[in-house]
Every structure is written in C-alpha cells, then in structure tokens.
Design an enzyme around this catalytic site. Sequence first.
Site, short mmCIF file in Angstrom:
data_model
loop_
_atom_site.label_atom_id
_atom_site.label_comp_id
_atom_site.label_asym_id
_atom_site.label_seq_id
_atom_site.Cartn_x
_atom_site.Cartn_y
_atom_site.Cartn_z
N SER A 138 1.00 -1.24 -0.25
CA SER A 138 0.51 0.30 0.18
C SER A 138 1.15 1.32 0.07
CB SER A 138 -1.03 -0.12 0.93
OG SER A 138 -2.28 1.36 0.76
N ASP A 204 -16.39 4.99 1.91
CA ASP A 204 -14.93 4.81 1.50
C ASP A 204 -15.30 3.47 0.27
OD1 ASP A 204 -14.66 6.86 2.57
OD2 ASP A 204 -13.35 5.76 4.76
#
Length: 378
Positions: A138, A204
């Site tokens: 990430s 989200d």
Amino acid sequence: MEVKARAPGKIILAGEHAVVHGSTAVAAAIDLYTYVTLHFPLQSAKNNDKLTLQLKDISLEFSWSLDRLKEAIPHNSTTLCPSKPTSCSDETLKSIAVLVEEQNIPEAKIWLSSGISTFLWLYTSILGFNPATVVINSELPYGSGLGSSAALSVALTAALLASSSSDKARSGGWLSLDETNLELLNKWAFEGEKIIHGKPSGIDNTVSSYGNMIKFCSGEITRLQSNMPLRMLITNTRVGRNTKALVSGVSERKRRHPEAMNSLFNAVDSISKELATIIQSKDETSVTEKEESIKELMEMNQGLLQSMGVSHSSIETVIQTTVKHKLTSKLTGAGGGGCVLTLLPTGTVVDKVVEELEASGFQCFTASIGGKGAQICY
Ligand SMILES: Nc1ncnc2c1ncn2[C@@H]1O[C@H](COP(=O)(O)OP(=O)(O)O)[C@@H](O)[C@H]1O
Ligand SMILES: C[C@@](O)(CCOP(=O)(O)O)CC(=O)O
Ligand SMILES: [Mg+2]
C-alpha cells in the site's frame, strides 16, 4: 497463475461522520493505491496446502494451513457463492479473530488485526479454502483518514472476483470493471469495511471502487463531474487513530444529545449538497468566487466536526498554521489525528506553509484528485 488489482484511497471533501447517520457527503479518489497480487501455486508445488499473506510495505508475513482454516471457519462446502455478498456473522468473526491471534502479530502492529480478519473473511467467502500467496502493498498511510481500510477491501475483492471469473482476457495492462462487476465488488468491499469500521457508511468503499468524485447519501451514489480546478494540500499529523473508535464515539454523543447532534448532521447535509452544486456548476460565477464559497463551507464543516468531538489538538495546529497563510483547512476521514485538507485556491504558492507545517513534524503532500477507481490486471 497470477491476478493483480489496485484500488485508490480517498479524501472526504465534506460530510464525514454525518454520512454514517444519513447525511450527504462528497468524496474523491486520490492517486495513492493499495495493490493486491494473488499467486496460485501449481497442484504439484510444495506450498499448495497453505494460504499466505505478505504485507510487503511493512515486511510482515502470515500463513495458515488450509486444514486449520477449514476447521476454524464455519462453512458449507457446497455453497460458495461469490456473486452473493454476505455479512460475516459474529460467530464467524470470533473464529477468525482466533486465527489472527494465533499469528502472534507484533504488539506495535496489533492494529493490523482487523485488516487481517477482513482478509480471511473475504478470501474464504469468495475463493473458499484454496491455496494461494496474497501479496499486498500500500502507498497509503494506515489509519490516517485516507481510506486505507476501504482500499484494502476493494483491491482484495477485485482480485478475488477477477480470479474466480471464467472470463480472463489476458491484457497485461490495468482494466476498469463494468457496472455489474463494480456493483458486486462494492457490496463485498462494504462487508469487508464492516469488519474494520463496525458501522461504515459505505462512502469509502464506494469511492475506492468507482473512482472520480461522488456525492453519497444512505447508499445512494451520484457521480460528480467537477467543472473547476480543485487542489488540496494533504497534511498528515502522524497522530494515529482508529476509525471504529471515532465512529462509535460520535454515536455515543448522539445517544446522549440526539436533537443537538441531528441538527449538526442536518447542517453537514446542507454543506455537502452546496459543495457538490458549486463543484459541478457551469454558470458564470468566477473560479475565485467558487473557491471563496468552498473555503467557507470547509470552515463550517470543520466547526461541526469539532462539535461532534472528532477534532484533535494536532488538527487545530494545522488549521491555525494554514490560517496564518490565509488558507482554510478541515480534517478528512475520521479525524482524531490523521490527515487534514487545505484548499489551495488557484495561484497559491505552498512552499512557505509546507515548510512551517513540516517544521512542526507534520508530513505534507499533494495528491491528484478524482482519478480512476478499482482496476485489475491479468
Ligand atoms: N494493506 C493493509 N493490510 C492490512 N490491514 C490494513 C491494510 N490497510 C488497512 N488495513 C486495516 O485498516 C485499518 C485502518 O483503517 P481505518 O482506521 O479505517 O483508517 P483509514 O481507512 O483512514 O486508513 C488498519 O488498522 C488495518 O487494520
Ligand atoms: C468517519 C467516516 O465518515 C469516514 C472514515 O474514513 P477513514 O476510515 O478515516 O478513512 C466513516 C464512514 O463514513 O464510514
Ligand atoms: Mg477506514
């Protein structure tokens, strides 16, 4: 065989927290991604009896034997149904928590537990008890308000659904998903977010799946077409916090003061709707006037978030620092630390304010707003 997927983080321009209670919010994807790669071993390979998770950016690896997973996770071997998203029951979540505990996660990284539970739930629900090595990487800071939890759920689900589909046209490049697959992806990712957030609004995972900019209210998605340049400075206070705890803190405050809190949520709803209208407006209003209105709306939204109890002294420091440079800021995401957005009206030179913020120990960056959503690559 190998399948890759990526999903972006996000900023919430207006409406965080209130959106959990039915208000409108506006969010946009940013060009920082979580990447997931699934490697499936050959039948003859020696690791074909394990599920391994490698978190590359934090150099951690976890592994479970398939027999242990089958023993612990309640399942019905005949009813694997990737096209029908289901919720993780409390009983299953408890069994998964035991599997996560057995991995002895270092104490300093214990916040990963809910992410790893989400991983186990999504993997076993969509692909069953099949061997694989799953590599996750990430670019997003964890637990900072930029939606790393949703990007994880979306990227992982996209890779899992892609690998379970029979239609795998090898392309070598990133491919976007069609509407039907996006809807399915978003539903599964929401189930993943529920494990991490407790009571997510769904904004989200939706913006991470669909990309661009969206207006979101009680699950209703409106895709926004921005008609003005929108630049934001993102400042990470580096103060760690946890979305689940902040969301439940707001619910507690609502329980104690329902009328007052509902008034705050109504005010946020109006702010988000007005913001969406300004961003999309094609009328004669100059960009400068639009930027002035957005500044004021951000200031009001921040005041309301403070009243909900989700600001933090580090956030206030960023706000005061940027005010000295005639710039307006608000927290983004769950608050309590994490990241702050500062509107950069056309022509703003950021060097001085960035220097001052970084001298206070904060980390500043600009990200491009409104990019692509989830993508897969074979
Ligand atoms: N790449 C990842 N691998 C494992 N867990 C992750 C990953 N990204 C996010 N998470 C989980 O999501 C949590 C952070 O989510 P959250 O508190 O909602 O903040 P945010 O979504 O703003 O980053 C982490 O504590 C972790 O459990
Ligand atoms: C606070 C909230 O509105 C956004 C949370 O975002 P993040 O996890 O802090 O990136 C919660 C939600 O909408 O589910
Ligand atoms: Mg999150």
